[in-house]
Design a protein around this motif. Structure first.
Motif, mmCIF file in Angstrom:
data_model
loop_
_atom_site.group_PDB
_atom_site.id
_atom_site.type_symbol
_atom_site.label_atom_id
_atom_site.label_comp_id
_atom_site.label_asym_id
_atom_site.label_seq_id
_atom_site.Cartn_x
_atom_site.Cartn_y
_atom_site.Cartn_z
ATOM 1 N N ASN A 46 0.825 -1.213 0.000
ATOM 2 C CA ASN A 46 0.000 0.000 0.000
ATOM 3 C C ASN A 46 0.859 1.262 0.000
ATOM 4 O O ASN A 46 0.505 2.269 -0.622
ATOM 5 C CB ASN A 46 -0.915 0.015 1.223
ATOM 6 N N ALA A 47 2.001 1.219 0.680
ATOM 7 C CA ALA A 47 2.872 2.394 0.763
ATOM 8 C C ALA A 47 3.565 2.692 -0.554
ATOM 9 O O ALA A 47 4.014 3.822 -0.783
ATOM 10 C CB ALA A 47 3.915 2.190 1.864
ATOM 11 N N LEU A 48 3.649 1.688 -1.437
ATOM 12 C CA LEU A 48 4.381 1.853 -2.692
ATOM 13 C C LEU A 48 3.501 1.838 -3.935
ATOM 14 O O LEU A 48 3.868 2.437 -4.949
ATOM 15 C CB LEU A 48 5.422 0.732 -2.820
ATOM 16 N N LEU A 49 2.343 1.169 -3.864
ATOM 17 C CA LEU A 49 1.575 0.895 -5.073
ATOM 18 C C LEU A 49 0.205 1.546 -5.129
ATOM 19 O O LEU A 49 -0.379 1.639 -6.217
ATOM 20 C CB LEU A 49 1.374 -0.622 -5.225
ATOM 21 N N SER A 50 -0.348 1.926 -4.001
ATOM 22 C CA SER A 50 -1.674 2.530 -4.044
ATOM 23 C C SER A 50 -1.616 3.846 -4.816
ATOM 24 O O SER A 50 -0.556 4.465 -4.959
ATOM 25 C CB SER A 50 -2.203 2.781 -2.630
ATOM 26 N N ALA A 51 -2.769 4.272 -5.330
ATOM 27 C CA ALA A 51 -2.824 5.534 -6.069
ATOM 28 C C ALA A 51 -2.307 6.679 -5.216
ATOM 29 O O ALA A 51 -1.540 7.529 -5.688
ATOM 30 C CB ALA A 51 -4.262 5.797 -6.516
ATOM 31 N N GLN A 52 -2.691 6.695 -3.954
ATOM 32 C CA GLN A 52 -2.258 7.769 -3.060
ATOM 33 C C GLN A 52 -0.747 7.755 -2.882
ATOM 34 O O GLN A 52 -0.093 8.810 -2.850
ATOM 35 C CB GLN A 52 -2.948 7.634 -1.706
ATOM 36 N N ALA A 53 -0.169 6.553 -2.792
ATOM 37 C CA ALA A 53 1.279 6.447 -2.598
ATOM 38 C C ALA A 53 2.034 6.957 -3.823
ATOM 39 O O ALA A 53 3.038 7.677 -3.693
ATOM 40 C CB ALA A 53 1.649 4.995 -2.318
ATOM 41 N N ALA A 71 4.481 10.196 -3.979
ATOM 42 C CA ALA A 71 5.861 10.108 -4.459
ATOM 43 C C ALA A 71 6.114 11.122 -5.565
ATOM 44 O O ALA A 71 7.202 11.729 -5.645
ATOM 45 C CB ALA A 71 6.136 8.694 -4.969
ATOM 46 N N THR A 72 5.120 11.334 -6.401
ATOM 47 C CA THR A 72 5.251 12.322 -7.481
ATOM 48 C C THR A 72 5.375 13.731 -6.923
ATOM 49 O O THR A 72 6.219 14.526 -7.379
ATOM 50 C CB THR A 72 4.033 12.239 -8.409
ATOM 51 N N SER A 101 4.921 19.085 -7.485
ATOM 52 C CA SER A 101 3.579 19.374 -7.997
ATOM 53 C C SER A 101 2.688 18.151 -7.827
ATOM 54 O O SER A 101 3.079 17.038 -8.214
ATOM 55 C CB SER A 101 3.638 19.739 -9.489
ATOM 56 N N PRO A 102 1.498 18.335 -7.267
ATOM 57 C CA PRO A 102 0.572 17.201 -7.146
ATOM 58 C C PRO A 102 -0.031 16.846 -8.502
ATOM 59 O O PRO A 102 -0.186 17.705 -9.376
ATOM 60 C CB PRO A 102 -0.503 17.720 -6.186
ATOM 61 N N ALA A 103 -0.355 15.570 -8.679
ATOM 62 C CA ALA A 103 -0.995 15.116 -9.925
ATOM 63 C C ALA A 103 -1.733 13.817 -9.634
ATOM 64 O O ALA A 103 -1.262 12.993 -8.847
ATOM 65 C CB ALA A 103 0.043 14.898 -11.023
ATOM 66 N N PRO A 104 -2.896 13.614 -10.269
ATOM 67 C CA PRO A 104 -3.599 12.340 -10.098
ATOM 68 C C PRO A 104 -2.893 11.216 -10.839
ATOM 69 O O PRO A 104 -2.090 11.456 -11.750
ATOM 70 C CB PRO A 104 -4.981 12.616 -10.703
ATOM 71 N N LEU A 105 -3.204 9.984 -10.462
ATOM 72 C CA LEU A 105 -2.495 8.829 -10.998
ATOM 73 C C LEU A 105 -2.586 8.741 -12.512
ATOM 74 O O LEU A 105 -1.585 8.442 -13.178
ATOM 75 C CB LEU A 105 -3.044 7.542 -10.364
ATOM 76 N N ASP A 106 -3.756 9.004 -13.095
ATOM 77 C CA ASP A 106 -3.861 8.860 -14.545
ATOM 78 C C ASP A 106 -2.970 9.863 -15.281
ATOM 79 O O ASP A 106 -2.392 9.555 -16.333
ATOM 80 C CB ASP A 106 -5.312 8.986 -15.003
ATOM 81 N N GLY A 127 7.218 9.999 -21.818
ATOM 82 C CA GLY A 127 8.665 10.061 -21.651
ATOM 83 C C GLY A 127 9.155 11.079 -20.653
ATOM 84 O O GLY A 127 10.365 11.345 -20.590
ATOM 85 N N ASP A 128 8.266 11.669 -19.841
ATOM 86 C CA ASP A 128 8.718 12.584 -18.797
ATOM 87 C C ASP A 128 9.666 11.822 -17.866
ATOM 88 O O ASP A 128 9.269 10.824 -17.255
ATOM 89 C CB ASP A 128 7.518 13.114 -18.015
ATOM 90 N N PRO A 129 10.935 12.248 -17.740
ATOM 91 C CA PRO A 129 11.915 11.445 -16.996
ATOM 92 C C PRO A 129 11.572 11.283 -15.520
ATOM 93 O O PRO A 129 11.772 10.196 -14.947
ATOM 94 C CB PRO A 129 13.226 12.206 -17.200
ATOM 95 N N ALA A 130 11.082 12.325 -14.869
ATOM 96 C CA ALA A 130 10.752 12.230 -13.452
ATOM 97 C C ALA A 130 9.586 11.274 -13.228
ATOM 98 O O ALA A 130 9.620 10.420 -12.329
ATOM 99 C CB ALA A 130 10.426 13.616 -12.892
#
Length: 384
Positions: A262-269, A273-274, A280-285, A294-297
């Motif tokens: 959950n700490a690594l794979l959930s959408a929130q996680a 991390a992003t 900058s915050p961003a939703p998973l999609d 190809g955005d490197p980050a």
């Protein structure tokens, strides 16, 4: 884990039919029309025993005679079938703030769907909202037979929600509340188990004796079929792999576990991390689309999550050795966008170099979860 004979934590209602009659109905439900000789072979029954079981099912209308199949030699074979349009089932998927509903026929075919926001998480309020959807569907579909409710939580008996953290529920008699409100039989199921049952019967796992579903989204879960049966566990908690530790990491889940799924794979996680990496915050999609471009980050973040997913499904393969692993859920596209990193980690962590486990990625919408809930109601009806 305990391999229970009854999927979804449901205790079949007592009825006037023996359990073996339920097996007859279930075999035809899953596999379609079957001649008597084939049905007897599949169930290990003699011809006279099968006749004794099917005669009352035909008389009651629960089984029907299908169209005869002509053979090159011998009498035509007349298969037995189920009238799938004779009954309808409602499946409800609950999230923390929304309700997704479908109506299906006896073989889980979705005939209608809807969604609505919840007006709070109080159990009585949620039960009333479910009853509203049931009543609305009842104006269009005759023969509503049962309601299945799926949610991210435990229900060992298919009646009471023992624990559902996202709703803040403990020991909520949800089935009783909804039955009073809508006057239909109700079954409550863990959402991953319900989804797995539906996929085993009607979807990607159809015809398989061993099958695993790993879900990625708001949380991480596992549904497991072994020897043709859904594994539930003693307390309805089998498959709770969201807190399985995968790597040494500072990332923590809501329970404080470091480096767990959950700490690594959930959408929130992944979103957290992003934000840490880019500011900058961003939703998973959006993150997944950026990685695809190809955005490197974002590519680095998605590959890191993909590697964690590969380690997780390698653990499933090492433990259960299923015929197929399905990656599903609203975050399942991680298995495609981060597929190279996932497969690299999967093969690196696998126990056997010569074993290849097929991996299927299907990012289902919430109506597929609701279809899983309907499957729990179908099972309860067929086995009643």
């Amino acid at each position: 884990m305990t391999d229970q004979a009854t999927p979804l934590g449901v205790t079949p209602a007592a009825g006037d039919l023996p359990e073996s009659a339920g097996r007859v109905l279930l075999e035809i439900l899953i596999n379609g029309p079957l001649p008597r000789v084939e049905l007897a072979r599949r169930l290990g029954l003699s011809g006279p025993s099968l006749t004794r079981l099917t005669r009352p099912l035909i008389a009651s209308g629960r089984l029907i005679e299908g169209v005869a199949r002509h053979q090159s030699v011998g009498r035509p074979l007349q298969p037995l079938d189920i009238d799938v349009s004779s009954e309808h089932f409602i499946g409800i998927k609950l999230t923390g703030g929304a309700l997704y509903a479908v109506v299906t026929d006896l073989r889980g075919e979705v005939l209608a769907e809807s969604e609505r926001s919840l007006n709070g998480n109080d159990p009585a309020v949620v039960a009333a909202e479910i009853a509203t959807e049931v009543a609305r569907f009842g104006t269009t579909f005759a023969g509503l037979t049962g309601v299945g409710i799926a949610l991210g939580g435990r229900s060992p008996d298919g009646r009471v929600v023992g624990e559902a953290n996202f709703l803040g529920w403990r020991n909520v008699p949800l089935a009783d509340l909804v039955e009073v409100a809508c006057n239909l039989p109700v079954v409550v199921a863990n959402d991953v188990n319900a989804l797995t049952q539906a996929q085993h019967w009607f979807g990607a796992g159809r015809g398989l004796d061993s099958f695993a579903v790993v879900t990625v989204g708001a949380g991480v879960g596992l549904g497991l079929v072994m020897h043709g049966r859904l594994v539930q566990g003693v307390h309805g908690g089998a498959g709770s792999i969201g807190h399985q530790v995968l790597t040494n990491s500072d990332a923590t889940c809501w329970r404080g576990h470091r480096g767990c799924a959950n700490a690594l794979l959930s959408a929130q996680a992944i979103e957290a991390a992003t934000e840490r990496a880019t500011g900058s915050p961003a939703p998973l999609d959006v993150i997944l689309r950026g990685a695809e471009r190809g955005d490197p980050a974002l590519r680095a973040i998605v590959d890191q999550a993909g590697e964690a997913l590969g380690l997780l499904i390698a653990g499933v393969a090492n433990f259960a050795d299923p015929q197929k692993i399905l990656i599903a859920g609203e975050g399942a596209r991680l298995g495609t966008v981060g597929g190279h990193a996932m497969l690299r980690a999967f093969h690196r962590a696998g126990a056997w170099e010569t074993t290849e486990t097929p991996i299927d990625v299907q990012p289902f919408a919430f109506n597929e979860w609701a279809r899983g809930a309907a499957a729990s109601a179908i099972y309860a009806r067929v086995m009643a």
